[in-house]
Design a protein around this motif. Structure first.
Motif, mmCIF file in Angstrom:
data_model
loop_
_atom_site.group_PDB
_atom_site.id
_atom_site.type_symbol
_atom_site.label_atom_id
_atom_site.label_comp_id
_atom_site.label_asym_id
_atom_site.label_seq_id
_atom_site.Cartn_x
_atom_site.Cartn_y
_atom_site.Cartn_z
ATOM 1 N N GLU A 46 0.838 -1.118 -0.082
ATOM 2 C CA GLU A 46 -0.094 -0.097 -0.403
ATOM 3 C C GLU A 46 0.763 1.141 -0.277
ATOM 4 O O GLU A 46 2.235 1.676 0.644
ATOM 5 C CB GLU A 46 -1.016 0.547 1.216
ATOM 6 C CG GLU A 46 -2.130 1.525 1.443
ATOM 7 C CD GLU A 46 -3.228 0.735 2.261
ATOM 8 O OE1 GLU A 46 -3.512 1.143 2.095
ATOM 9 O OE2 GLU A 46 -1.882 0.785 3.251
ATOM 10 N N GLY A 48 0.232 5.592 0.478
ATOM 11 C CA GLY A 48 -0.755 6.419 1.207
ATOM 12 C C GLY A 48 -0.872 8.142 0.235
ATOM 13 O O GLY A 48 0.207 8.523 0.124
ATOM 14 N N TYR A 49 -1.634 8.179 0.463
ATOM 15 C CA TYR A 49 -2.162 9.924 -0.686
ATOM 16 C C TYR A 49 -2.768 10.616 -0.044
ATOM 17 O O TYR A 49 -3.804 10.095 -0.252
ATOM 18 C CB TYR A 49 -2.017 9.952 -2.038
ATOM 19 C CG TYR A 49 -2.654 11.100 -2.723
ATOM 20 C CD1 TYR A 49 -1.027 11.691 -3.190
ATOM 21 C CD2 TYR A 49 -3.886 11.321 -3.510
ATOM 22 C CE1 TYR A 49 -1.806 13.468 -3.581
ATOM 23 C CE2 TYR A 49 -4.231 12.439 -3.577
ATOM 24 C CZ TYR A 49 -3.469 13.671 -4.062
ATOM 25 O OH TYR A 49 -3.363 14.686 -4.948
ATOM 26 N N PHE A 91 -3.800 4.245 -2.368
ATOM 27 C CA PHE A 91 -5.147 4.465 -0.817
ATOM 28 C C PHE A 91 -4.669 5.962 -1.240
ATOM 29 O O PHE A 91 -3.924 6.618 -0.767
ATOM 30 C CB PHE A 91 -4.840 4.430 0.168
ATOM 31 C CG PHE A 91 -6.290 4.313 1.404
ATOM 32 C CD1 PHE A 91 -7.122 3.151 1.312
ATOM 33 C CD2 PHE A 91 -7.034 5.074 2.240
ATOM 34 C CE1 PHE A 91 -8.332 3.271 1.470
ATOM 35 C CE2 PHE A 91 -7.810 4.980 2.746
ATOM 36 C CZ PHE A 91 -8.105 4.400 2.360
ATOM 37 N N SER A 92 -5.686 6.713 -0.974
ATOM 38 C CA SER A 92 -6.240 7.696 -0.968
ATOM 39 C C SER A 92 -7.126 8.628 0.299
ATOM 40 O O SER A 92 -8.175 7.830 0.448
ATOM 41 C CB SER A 92 -6.869 8.726 -2.196
ATOM 42 O OG SER A 92 -7.421 10.427 -2.000
ATOM 43 N N ASP A 93 -6.609 9.376 1.305
ATOM 44 C CA ASP A 93 -7.119 10.138 2.912
ATOM 45 C C ASP A 93 -8.197 11.003 2.193
ATOM 46 O O ASP A 93 -8.455 11.707 2.880
ATOM 47 C CB ASP A 93 -6.143 9.551 2.840
ATOM 48 C CG ASP A 93 -5.526 8.735 4.123
ATOM 49 O OD1 ASP A 93 -6.137 8.112 4.161
ATOM 50 O OD2 ASP A 93 -3.499 9.303 4.031
ATOM 51 N N SER A 157 -10.755 6.985 0.629
ATOM 52 C CA SER A 157 -11.550 6.481 2.099
ATOM 53 C C SER A 157 -12.743 6.883 1.738
ATOM 54 O O SER A 157 -13.361 5.429 2.507
ATOM 55 C CB SER A 157 -10.006 7.083 2.726
ATOM 56 O OG SER A 157 -10.912 7.521 4.097
ATOM 57 N N TRP A 251 -5.144 5.229 10.450
ATOM 58 C CA TRP A 251 -4.445 4.384 9.394
ATOM 59 C C TRP A 251 -4.355 2.985 10.348
ATOM 60 O O TRP A 251 -3.985 2.136 8.593
ATOM 61 C CB TRP A 251 -3.051 5.276 9.845
ATOM 62 C CG TRP A 251 -2.302 4.901 8.770
ATOM 63 C CD1 TRP A 251 -1.802 4.156 7.745
ATOM 64 C CD2 TRP A 251 -0.218 4.991 9.168
ATOM 65 N NE1 TRP A 251 -0.564 4.206 6.908
ATOM 66 C CE2 TRP A 251 0.170 4.572 7.807
ATOM 67 C CE3 TRP A 251 0.814 5.591 9.756
ATOM 68 C CZ2 TRP A 251 1.605 4.480 7.172
ATOM 69 C CZ3 TRP A 251 1.894 5.926 10.132
ATOM 70 C CH2 TRP A 251 2.465 5.346 9.033
ATOM 71 N N ARG A 254 -7.191 0.953 8.746
ATOM 72 C CA ARG A 254 -7.352 0.225 7.341
ATOM 73 C C ARG A 254 -6.460 -0.151 7.158
ATOM 74 O O ARG A 254 -6.438 -1.369 6.503
ATOM 75 C CB ARG A 254 -6.057 1.849 6.504
ATOM 76 C CG ARG A 254 -6.466 1.904 4.774
ATOM 77 C CD ARG A 254 -4.905 2.515 4.185
ATOM 78 N NE ARG A 254 -5.506 3.614 5.042
ATOM 79 C CZ ARG A 254 -4.380 4.804 4.612
ATOM 80 N NH1 ARG A 254 -3.235 4.555 3.941
ATOM 81 N NH2 ARG A 254 -4.915 6.401 4.793
ATOM 82 N N GLU A 263 4.145 -1.569 3.638
ATOM 83 C CA GLU A 263 3.878 -0.342 3.293
ATOM 84 C C GLU A 263 4.696 0.530 4.329
ATOM 85 O O GLU A 263 5.243 0.673 5.133
ATOM 86 C CB GLU A 263 2.240 0.895 4.447
ATOM 87 C CG GLU A 263 1.980 2.321 3.755
ATOM 88 C CD GLU A 263 0.692 2.640 4.105
ATOM 89 O OE1 GLU A 263 0.202 3.855 3.584
ATOM 90 O OE2 GLU A 263 0.189 1.449 4.858
ATOM 91 N N TYR A 265 6.727 4.493 4.748
ATOM 92 C CA TYR A 265 6.441 5.737 4.593
ATOM 93 C C TYR A 265 7.847 6.979 5.213
ATOM 94 O O TYR A 265 9.069 6.251 6.009
ATOM 95 C CB TYR A 265 5.550 6.159 5.701
ATOM 96 C CG TYR A 265 5.269 4.863 7.057
ATOM 97 C CD1 TYR A 265 6.811 5.435 8.052
ATOM 98 C CD2 TYR A 265 5.342 3.747 7.452
ATOM 99 C CE1 TYR A 265 6.633 4.990 9.528
ATOM 100 C CE2 TYR A 265 6.093 3.506 8.461
ATOM 101 C CZ TYR A 265 6.409 4.163 9.110
ATOM 102 O OH TYR A 265 5.873 2.730 10.203
#
Length: 545
Positions: A46, A48-49, A91-93, A157, A251, A254, A263, A265
């Motif tokens: 994954e 995240g964005y 994945f878009s928050d 999301s 987070w 998810r 993931e 970061y």
């Protein structure tokens, strides 16, 4: 190279994508992930964005690096991308509440009128093409990722919350509400702790995401109680898009709901990763494997900030370089900070092609550490014949093109550089890669080289050496090779009567007097490309100073 050779080499490789994938292999030693129903499911990667702004180089590097680890894991289990053994979710928050209006938005009034509402429920300030601000930015993200050919599944999301797909996980958060508070409250300042709740209800009156204390009324039914901004006590469901979770809880939820296995970061999220890792365990899940990478710095060594605007955009890199060179620059040492500014582009372009040319000569273990070998497989297969382009090279370097463009100065244009190259290459076609670099070289020279050039007058001994070079060129044939020209340049620099302590001083003199820079190309290649008569004119101009 057989698949078994690749599997064996991948499982012991010291190259960082394979080191990361080896940790995943410990989680799933046979390469398969058991599903709850007894079947198997893909190992899930994954990224995240946050769609409060447009995607940028940070977005690119995270998807690229994660994909590199994904492909490394596939190599270890003998899977091809099309086998479906792995999956990448972007994945878009977009359920986050808008906290502040970005500086680079023209119609700020639209966003200011909707502060603290979920990004997916704010009208787009750009056009009526998209139903919300987040929908616009999500579309930009997909277009951005598609541009580079990434293989991913986009998940928003808002879709997960609104459709109820997160409801089971949200019920688990409500069940574990106190356990989560026990993790989070000791990490917060007193004033923040006073209003902190894992669940952020959405006001039925204003539609805003509320930062208020929340009482869990019935975890199984999903019911919560809170006081709205107007003082009204509200009892409503936390399910079906009527709430979202605090960032660290969100987070963790998810990871739990999707079953995320990997993931990575940035260093700035280290603390978030620690707390979310504890929370996902409380929920009954498992923290993903992942790498904590260092952040980009500007040319002054300062952290890049979107609000400061001191970074380098994807568009800027592609104006002066290539997509491949960006991937090459990002590949090495993700745990070390990288300075990201326009000055690093030329070397990244040339180094990319040098590493690409080297691939066929390397043993398999060296190939696995070669950035280009990995990059060629980001969107393709693993076997050598499935990665077209390995071993390819360019007839001229990007640095040489930049030197030619800088000498041409105001006359530098794509057509002009192409004419010189066609003469240099003879019957060999330039190809699309070289055409891209011609355009980039003209752009880079115009914006960054030409304004800084300053050709100095040669010293007495340098002038004598230049006269010797001119005399040689006067008798040289037009078909003399670049290597032969380079050899003679070397020989002149070695002659004692010119008094150079070493060849470096001679070449520095050539660069400073003929090109106006401290560094430059192989002079034999430059003379061959620019032409003997044109090179003699440069010498004459230098001597005239």
């Amino acid at each position: 190279m057989s698949m078994q050779d690749l599997i064996d080499a991948a499982r012991v490789s010291k190259s960082w994508p394979f080191q990361e994938a080896q940790r995943l292999l410990k989680r799933y030693p046979d390469g398969t992930k058991p599903a709850k129903d007894g079947s198997t499911s893909p190992v899930l990667f994954e990224t995240g964005y946050g769609p409060s702004g447009l995607p940028h180089i940070g977005t690119f590097q995270e998807v690229l690096r994660t994909t590199l680890v994904r492909r490394a894991f596939e190599a270890m289990i003998g899977a091809r991308p099309e086998d479906g053994k792995t999956r990448l979710v972007a994945f878009s928050d977009d359920m986050d509440g808008l906290r502040k209006v970005p500086d680079n938005i023209d119609r700020k009034d639209v966003l200011e009128a909707n502060l603290h509402k979920p990004l997916s429920r704010i009208p787009s300030p750009f056009s009526n093409e998209h139903e919300s601000y987040a929908a616009h930015n999500n579309a930009m993200l997909r277009e951005f990722l598609d541009r580079f050919g990434f293989d991913y599944d986009f998940v928003a999301s808002s879709d997960m919350y609104n459709s109820g797909k997160f409801d089971d996980a949200l019920r688990q958060v409500l069940r574990k509400n106190q356990d989560i508070l026990d993790i989070m409250l000791p990490t917060l300042r007193a004033e923040r702790a006073a209003t902190y709740s894992p669940v952020l209800p959405i006001s039925p009156v204003t539609g805003k995401v509320l930062q208020v204390p929340v009482e869990v009324v019935d975890a199984e039914a999903g019911m919560v109680r809170f006081t709205d901004d107007d003082g009204t006590v509200v009892e409503q469901s936390a399910l079906g898009g009527l709430s979202k979770l605090q960032w660290k809880v969100d987070w963790a939820m998810r990871w739990y709901a999707l079953g995320v296995d990997y993931e990575m970061y940035g260093k700035d999220l280290t603390d978030s990763g620690v707390q979310s890792g504890k929370i996902v365990q409380v929920l009954g899940g498992r923290k993903p494997e992942g790498l904590i990478y260092e952040l980009f710095l500007d040319e002054k060594g300062e952290k890049i900030s979107k609000s400061k605007g001191n970074g380098l955009t994807i568009e800027e890199w592609l104006t002066y370089g290539t997509e491949e060179s960006l991937g090459f620059y990002i590949f090495p040492n993700p745990k070390s900070a990288k300075q990201l500014h326009v000055g690093v582009i030329p070397r990244a372009v040339d180094d990319y092609w040098q590493f690409r040319e080297r691939i066929p000569e390397q043993d398999l273990d060296k190939q696995l550490g070669n950035p280009v070998w990995n990059l060629l497989r980001v969107n393709g297969g693993w076997e050598a014949e499935e990665a077209p382009g390995a071993g390819d090279s360019l007839p001229v370097s990007y640095g040489l093109l930049l030197n030619l463009a800088s000498v041409l100065g105001t006359e530098a244009s794509e057509a002009n550089l192409a004419d010189y190259l066609d003469t240099y290459l003879g019957d060999v076609e330039r190809g699309p890669e070289l055409d891209k670099l011609i355009t980039a070289a003209v752009n880079y020279t115009r914006d960054y080289i030409a304004p800084t050039l300053s050709k100095r007058a040669p010293e007495a001994n340098e002038a004598e050496a230049l006269k010797a070079l001119d005399a040689f060129l006067a008798d040289a044939s037009g078909d003399m090779s670049a290597e032969d020209l380079q050899t003679e340049v070397y020989e002149i620099g070695k002659r004692e009567e010119f008094g150079f302590e070493n060849l470096r001083d001679w070449f520095k003199a050539l660069y400073q007097t003929l090109l106006g820079s401290d560094q430059g190309p192989r002079m034999g290649s430059f003379i061959k490309l620019y032409g003997i008569e044109n090179s003699r004119k440069l010498i004459a101009e230098a001597l005239a100073r």
